[in-house]
Design a protein around this motif. Structure first.
Motif, PDB file in Angstrom:
ATOM      1  N   VAL A  55       0.861  -1.184   0.000  1.00 16.19           N
ATOM      2  CA  VAL A  55       0.000   0.000   0.000  1.00 16.19           C
ATOM      3  C   VAL A  55       0.900   1.238   0.000  1.00 16.19           C
ATOM      4  O   VAL A  55       1.861   1.324   0.768  1.00 16.19           O
ATOM      5  CB  VAL A  55      -0.943   0.010   1.230  1.00 16.19           C
ATOM      6  CG1 VAL A  55      -1.761   1.292   1.267  1.00 16.19           C
ATOM      7  CG2 VAL A  55      -1.859  -1.201   1.202  1.00 16.19           C
ATOM      8  N   ASP A 107      -2.985   5.698  -1.984  1.00 15.95           N
ATOM      9  CA  ASP A 107      -3.890   4.572  -2.234  1.00 15.95           C
ATOM     10  C   ASP A 107      -5.126   4.715  -1.358  1.00 15.95           C
ATOM     11  O   ASP A 107      -5.053   5.232  -0.244  1.00 15.95           O
ATOM     12  CB  ASP A 107      -3.224   3.236  -1.884  1.00 15.95           C
ATOM     13  CG  ASP A 107      -2.192   2.783  -2.904  1.00 15.95           C
ATOM     14  OD1 ASP A 107      -2.063   3.423  -3.968  1.00 15.95           O
ATOM     15  OD2 ASP A 107      -1.515   1.774  -2.633  1.00 15.95           O
ATOM     16  N   VAL A 117      -7.253  -2.049  -3.063  1.00 16.76           N
ATOM     17  CA  VAL A 117      -6.936  -0.624  -3.062  1.00 16.76           C
ATOM     18  C   VAL A 117      -7.138  -0.037  -4.447  1.00 16.76           C
ATOM     19  O   VAL A 117      -6.980  -0.718  -5.460  1.00 16.76           O
ATOM     20  CB  VAL A 117      -5.492  -0.348  -2.579  1.00 16.76           C
ATOM     21  CG1 VAL A 117      -5.264  -0.877  -1.181  1.00 16.76           C
ATOM     22  CG2 VAL A 117      -4.465  -0.906  -3.534  1.00 16.76           C
ATOM     23  N   GLU A 118      -7.514   1.227  -4.464  1.00 18.76           N
ATOM     24  CA  GLU A 118      -7.569   1.990  -5.702  1.00 18.76           C
ATOM     25  C   GLU A 118      -6.331   2.865  -5.742  1.00 18.76           C
ATOM     26  O   GLU A 118      -6.046   3.608  -4.795  1.00 18.76           O
ATOM     27  CB  GLU A 118      -8.836   2.833  -5.762  1.00 18.76           C
ATOM     28  CG  GLU A 118     -10.087   1.992  -5.891  1.00 18.76           C
ATOM     29  CD  GLU A 118     -11.365   2.800  -5.936  1.00 18.76           C
ATOM     30  OE1 GLU A 118     -11.326   4.023  -5.707  1.00 18.76           O
ATOM     31  OE2 GLU A 118     -12.422   2.187  -6.192  1.00 18.76           O
ATOM     32  N   ARG A 119      -5.599   2.732  -6.837  1.00 18.15           N
ATOM     33  CA  ARG A 119      -4.373   3.515  -7.045  1.00 18.15           C
ATOM     34  C   ARG A 119      -4.522   4.175  -8.412  1.00 18.15           C
ATOM     35  O   ARG A 119      -4.361   3.515  -9.438  1.00 18.15           O
ATOM     36  CB  ARG A 119      -3.148   2.615  -7.005  1.00 18.15           C
ATOM     37  CG  ARG A 119      -1.830   3.347  -7.216  1.00 18.15           C
ATOM     38  CD  ARG A 119      -0.650   2.418  -7.129  1.00 18.15           C
ATOM     39  NE  ARG A 119      -0.548   1.839  -5.792  1.00 18.15           N
ATOM     40  CZ  ARG A 119       0.093   0.713  -5.508  1.00 18.15           C
ATOM     41  NH1 ARG A 119       0.684   0.018  -6.462  1.00 18.15           N
ATOM     42  NH2 ARG A 119       0.119   0.258  -4.273  1.00 18.15           N
ATOM     43  N   THR A 177      -7.227  -0.854  -9.826  1.00 19.28           N
ATOM     44  CA  THR A 177      -7.688  -1.512  -8.605  1.00 19.28           C
ATOM     45  C   THR A 177      -6.788  -2.711  -8.392  1.00 19.28           C
ATOM     46  O   THR A 177      -6.605  -3.532  -9.297  1.00 19.28           O
ATOM     47  CB  THR A 177      -9.155  -1.962  -8.734  1.00 19.28           C
ATOM     48  OG1 THR A 177      -9.968  -0.801  -8.978  1.00 19.28           O
ATOM     49  CG2 THR A 177      -9.628  -2.639  -7.464  1.00 19.28           C
TER      50      THR A 177
END
Length: 72
Positions: free
Chosen positions: A13, A17, A50-52, A56
């Protein structure tokens, strides 16, 4: 980049994020994440979604006791 001693950092992470799920369960806010993690025990492996940016990602993390994080 320096690896974080926290489980999320070790899992990959990154700053920026957004954790949106823990083991497939939606995380609408920070308190929900704290509550879900609190129901597990040190040593449990969890999947953080997580969305970065536009991506995803599913990242695996192994939980540790809070007292153990303070010693790192």
């Amino acid at each position: 980049m320096t690896e974080s001693p926290a489980p999320a950092g070790r899992a990959g992470v990154q700053s920026g994020d957004v954790i949106v799920k823990l083991n497939g369960e939606s995380i609408p806010d920070a308190q929900s994440l704290v509550s879900l993690v609190g129901k597990r025990k040190p040593g449990d492996e969890v999947t953080l979604t997580v969305e970065r940016g536009k991506e995803t990602l599913d990242l695996k993390a192994t939980l540790v006791a809070a007292k153990d994080m303070k010693n790192n």
